[in-house]
Design a protein around this motif. Structure first.
Motif, short mmCIF file in Angstrom:
data_model
loop_
_atom_site.label_atom_id
_atom_site.label_comp_id
_atom_site.label_asym_id
_atom_site.label_seq_id
_atom_site.Cartn_x
_atom_site.Cartn_y
_atom_site.Cartn_z
N LEU A 139 5.61 16.62 31.22
CA LEU A 139 6.19 17.18 30.00
C LEU A 139 6.56 16.08 29.02
CD1 LEU A 139 8.45 20.10 31.32
CD2 LEU A 139 6.19 20.24 30.24
N ASP A 140 6.97 14.93 29.51
CA ASP A 140 7.24 13.80 28.62
C ASP A 140 5.96 13.36 27.92
OD1 ASP A 140 9.90 13.78 29.33
OD2 ASP A 140 9.63 12.31 30.93
N ASP A 141 4.86 13.31 28.66
CA ASP A 141 3.58 12.94 28.06
C ASP A 141 3.14 13.99 27.05
OD1 ASP A 141 3.51 10.69 29.66
OD2 ASP A 141 2.25 11.62 31.20
N PHE A 142 3.37 15.26 27.39
CA PHE A 142 3.00 16.35 26.48
C PHE A 142 3.82 16.26 25.19
CE2 PHE A 142 3.72 20.68 24.87
CZ PHE A 142 2.40 21.07 24.64
N ARG A 143 5.12 16.03 25.32
CA ARG A 143 5.97 15.92 24.13
C ARG A 143 5.49 14.79 23.23
NH1 ARG A 143 11.05 17.62 22.65
NH2 ARG A 143 11.55 18.43 24.73
N LYS A 144 5.13 13.65 23.84
CA LYS A 144 4.64 12.51 23.06
C LYS A 144 3.36 12.88 22.32
CE LYS A 144 3.26 7.66 23.49
NZ LYS A 144 3.04 6.53 24.43
N GLU A 145 2.45 13.58 23.01
CA GLU A 145 1.19 13.99 22.38
C GLU A 145 1.45 14.90 21.19
OE1 GLU A 145 -2.69 16.84 23.37
OE2 GLU A 145 -1.22 16.38 24.93
N VAL A 146 2.33 15.87 21.38
CA VAL A 146 2.64 16.82 20.31
C VAL A 146 3.30 16.10 19.14
CG1 VAL A 146 4.11 18.78 19.69
CG2 VAL A 146 2.77 18.85 21.80
N ARG A 147 4.26 15.24 19.43
CA ARG A 147 4.99 14.53 18.37
C ARG A 147 4.05 13.68 17.53
NH1 ARG A 147 10.01 11.49 20.60
NH2 ARG A 147 10.68 13.66 20.85
N GLU A 148 3.15 12.98 18.20
CA GLU A 148 2.20 12.13 17.47
C GLU A 148 1.23 12.96 16.65
OE1 GLU A 148 0.44 9.71 20.48
OE2 GLU A 148 2.15 8.32 20.59
N ALA A 149 0.81 14.10 17.16
CA ALA A 149 -0.11 14.96 16.42
C ALA A 149 0.56 15.53 15.17
CB ALA A 149 -0.60 16.10 17.32
N ILE A 150 1.80 15.97 15.32
CA ILE A 150 2.52 16.50 14.16
C ILE A 150 2.76 15.42 13.12
CG2 ILE A 150 4.71 17.51 13.40
CD1 ILE A 150 4.84 18.94 16.11
N ARG A 151 3.12 14.23 13.58
CA ARG A 151 3.33 13.11 12.66
C ARG A 151 2.06 12.80 11.88
NH1 ARG A 151 4.81 9.31 16.13
NH2 ARG A 151 7.02 9.82 16.01
N ALA A 152 0.91 12.92 12.52
CA ALA A 152 -0.35 12.63 11.86
C ALA A 152 -0.78 13.74 10.91
CB ALA A 152 -1.45 12.40 12.91
N ASP A 153 -0.45 14.98 11.24
CA ASP A 153 -1.00 16.13 10.51
C ASP A 153 -0.09 16.70 9.43
OD1 ASP A 153 -3.17 15.92 12.17
OD2 ASP A 153 -2.70 17.68 13.40
N LEU A 154 1.22 16.57 9.60
CA LEU A 154 2.16 17.24 8.69
C LEU A 154 2.29 16.47 7.38
CD1 LEU A 154 4.26 19.50 8.22
CD2 LEU A 154 5.96 17.98 9.28
N PRO A 155 1.91 17.07 6.24
CA PRO A 155 2.06 16.39 4.95
C PRO A 155 3.54 16.11 4.64
CG PRO A 155 0.54 18.24 4.75
CD PRO A 155 1.19 18.36 6.10
#
Length: 399
Positions: free
Chosen positions: A9-25
């Motif tokens: 779940l820690d790895d999943f949270r990191k993946e999600v956080r990085e994806a949102i940081r990259a995608d969210l204007p």
């Protein structure tokens, strides 16, 4: 509940956080952060849906066969929390959390093919047409009528508190199709295009200076019979399924955790007599009390997500979360205003590019009072505090 740490779940949270940081204007996040209430601007919500759909994440809670991700309840919880912490717009709740599940569960295959892909892509915004003047939480008494004439329905009536109807292309409405049976049995679930002749939408000015809630008037509106979802007379059943589909959403746990973090920032930054407010014993005590309540709410949400067995009815448990979460929304935002003081009175318009002329106007001052004012409705919308208590007394204690 299994409370052991889960490294995946820690790895999943990191993946999600990085994806949102990259995608969210950044401009989209800034608008959401400055907004007074829980609602996002419709245009931003639709754009965010399109961005998420490219990753296959726009409707992660849906069944996989309808475009969902297959994530576990805890993964969904983490995803929603990371979106809230990044100040992402909401994911078109009307389509994804309410109407979509009704359509994939009860609609025809033609209706699934017609609506579900559009909901996932964020093609258009939906509004919920349930409440009526005088019948806000008592849906069984609704009076908006739909009369079948050949291959269409003729709809007459009025809905109120219809969020963002002015920006919506479609609405999903509860209408009375049979007045001669018991009230719950005569209700149907109808999709109505809001640019149809006979539909009039009026925005309602709000105390916080916004006007997201609307009145919707339906004057002999012709609606194709193919827009009836499921069976005629089954609207009451579908509405209960809709309102029961996501038990933990009404707790607003992510909003409460985020606003609690903002309250702690204010307490550390604002000063009185040259000292941070957090060193004031009264402020510190209020802060710790609220933090304990937020923590208790989150653990309660976790118990529901893990489907923990307990002797009380699960719908009553959802009502308990609604009561606790809505009260916390009000209390936390009022506490923020108390700490900020007179500067909380300033209203920041969205069109101002730089609203935070630090140090006098740090970003936590943005629309603090309008936000606290709109939270007065938290114990009203989604079923009033009194209605929720009635549900608990009946379903949990058989009173």
């Amino acid at each position: 509940m299994d409370l052991a740490p889960d490294p995946t779940l820690d790895d999943f949270r990191k993946e999600v956080r990085e994806a949102i940081r990259a995608d969210l204007p950044k401009d989209m996040a800034a608008r959401q952060k400055a907004f007074s209430g829980n609602q996002s601007e419709a245009e931003d919500s639709l754009k965010w849906m399109g961005i998420l759909e490219k990753r296959g994440w726009s409707v992660p809670h849906w069944p996989v066969e309808h475009g969902g991700t297959g994530w576990s309840p805890m993964q969904l919880h983490i995803f929603n929390e990371e979106c809230a912490n990044a100040w992402a717009p909401d994911s078109c709740w009307g389509a994804t959390m309410m109407c979509g599940p009704v359509i994939y569960e009860f609609g025809s295959q033609e209706q699934r093919d017609r609506f579900l892909p559009a909901f996932r892509r964020g093609d258009y915004y939906l509004s919920q047409g349930f409440s009526e003047p005088g019948n806000g939480s008592d849906l069984a008494r609704l009076r908006t009528a739909a009369r079948r004439e050949g291959d269409k329905y003729i709809v007459n009536g009025q809905k109120i508190w219809t969020s963002v109807a002015y920006a919506a292309e479609w609405g999903f409405f509860l209408v009375r199709t049979n007045p001669d049976v018991k009230p719950q049995a005569g209700i149907s679930f109808l999709m109505i295009k809001l640019d149809s002749p006979g539909v009039t939408i009026r925005r309602i000015p709000q105390l916080n200076g916004e006007a997201d809630l609307c009145e919707v008037f339906l004057d002999s509106v012709e609606v194709p019979a193919e827009n009836l979802i499921g069976e005629e007379g089954m609207g009451w059943t579908y509405a209960k399924y809709l309102l029961d589909h996501e038990r933990t959403t009404s707790s607003f746990i992510f909003f409460n955790k985020r606003e609690m973090a903002r309250a702690k920032e204010i307490a550390r930054t604002e000063t009185r007599h040259g000292k941070p407010l957090i060193e004031d014993p009264v402020i510190h005590a209020r802060l710790m009390h609220l933090e304990a309540e937020v923590m208790a709410l989150e653990w309660s949400v976790m118990r529901e997500l893990c489907r923990e067995e307990f002797k009380y009815n699960s719908t009553a448990a959802a009502s308990t979360l609604k009561i606790a979460g809505s009260r916390l929304q009000q209390t936390i935002n009022e506490f923020q205003v108390d700490m900020i003081g007179v500067r909380a009175m300033r209203k920041f318009p969205f069109e101002v590019a730089d609203r935070t002329e630090a140090p006098l106007w740090p970003d936590y001052t943005e629309n603090a009072t309008p936000r606290a004012l709109v939270m007065r409705a938290a114990t009203i919308y989604g079923g009033t505090l009194q209605i929720q208590k009635g549900i608990i007394s009946k379903l949990a204690f058989d009173l």
